[in-house]
Design an enzyme around this catalytic site. Structure first.
Site, PDB file in Angstrom:
ATOM      1  N   ASP A   1      32.217  42.758  35.515  1.00  0.00           N
ATOM      2  CA  ASP A   1      33.048  44.044  35.073  1.00  0.00           C
ATOM      3  C   ASP A   1      32.441  45.333  36.350  1.00  0.00           C
ATOM      4  O   ASP A   1      32.677  46.417  36.150  1.00  0.00           O
ATOM      5  CB  ASP A   1      31.977  44.657  34.523  1.00  0.00           C
TER       6      ASP A   1
ATOM      7  N   LYS B   1      36.758  41.443  26.788  1.00  0.00           N
ATOM      8  CA  LYS B   1      35.082  41.167  25.767  1.00  0.00           C
ATOM      9  C   LYS B   1      35.456  42.845  25.541  1.00  0.00           C
ATOM     10  O   LYS B   1      35.981  43.595  25.895  1.00  0.00           O
ATOM     11  CB  LYS B   1      34.474  41.033  26.853  1.00  0.00           C
TER      12      LYS B   1
ATOM     13  N   CYS C   1      25.891  44.244  30.677  1.00  0.00           N
ATOM     14  CA  CYS C   1      26.752  43.512  30.448  1.00  0.00           C
ATOM     15  C   CYS C   1      25.898  42.232  31.300  1.00  0.00           C
ATOM     16  O   CYS C   1      26.529  41.283  31.073  1.00  0.00           O
ATOM     17  CB  CYS C   1      27.755  43.350  30.827  1.00  0.00           C
TER      18      CYS C   1
END
Ligand code: VGL
Ligand code: ZN
Length: 209
Positions: free
Chosen positions: A12, A110, A155
């Protein structure tokens, strides 16, 4: 150079998680040069991308009278509510401009289902659907993954835990991770949880030296 069986996972590294973004993570911008340097050492580099529709259930704004930080029940799972972030095809969901995106072998998106969040790059938070990343890595002959990015306590943590669960030797490159730390100690607790699950701790300094 690492063995061809070792892959790097960039978690991310997107505009909205940088200090000026919608879900700012302290010092997240400091991860970018470390990621660029580390990438040179791997044949295979995968990147996850948080990729939400505007009506995503993790956004506080989609629940009347709720605000970020509160926890709700979202279709049977506890869900921390977040500011609107990483909306598909917006500036905030793009990879940080300074990231060497040419060095990324494959991207896995995602959080695309509005009804369930997905912190891990492998599965949604209910472990109901896979993103395909585990299968793809196995197809490439990968046996070990090194993980860096944001956020350590969300994450990054869930990606590393799932990597262990998928049978990969898993190493956290701790100096190239930054966390949300909504409550003091969250990052420390996340690292402890990963270590107990079998994640090894290393740093990009150790691998780029
Ligand atoms: C993340 C909260 C919501 C992360 C993504 O990248 O850690 N955290 N969506
Ligand atoms: Zn998200």
């Amino acid at each position: 150079m690492f063995s061809e069986e070792t892959a790097l996972i960039l978690v991310d590294l997107q505009v909205d998680f940088m200090p000026t973004g919608m879900l700012p993570v302290l010092e997240a911008d400091q991860v970018i040069p470390l990621a660029n340097a580390a990438m040179q050492k791997y044949r295979t580099v995968v990147a996850t991308q948080d990729w939400h529709p505007a009506n995503h259930g993790s956004f506080a704004a989609n629940h009347p009278w709720r605000k970020p930080g509160q926890v709700i029940d979202l279709h049977g799972l506890p869900q921390v509510l977040w500011p609107i972030h990483c909306v598909q095809d917006t500036w905030g969901s793009e990879f940080v401009a300074e990231l060497n995106v040419d060095g990324i072998t494959k991207v896995f998106r995602k959080g695309t289902d509005p009804e369930i969040d997905s912190y891990s790059g492998f599965y949604d938070n209910g472990h109901r659907k896979a993103t395909g990343m585990g299968e793809w890595l196995r197809e490439q002959g990968i046996t070990e993954v090194h993980v860096l990015g944001v956020a350590t306590d969300y994450c990054v943590k869930f990606t590393a835990l799932d990597a262990v669960g998928e049978g990969f030797n898993t190493v956290l490159l701790e100096d190239a991770c930054r966390g949300v730390n909504m409550n003091a100690g969250d990052v420390e607790a996340a690292i402890e949880e990963m270590t107990e699950a079998g994640v090894s701790i290393s740093s990009t300094v150790a691998i780029t030296a």
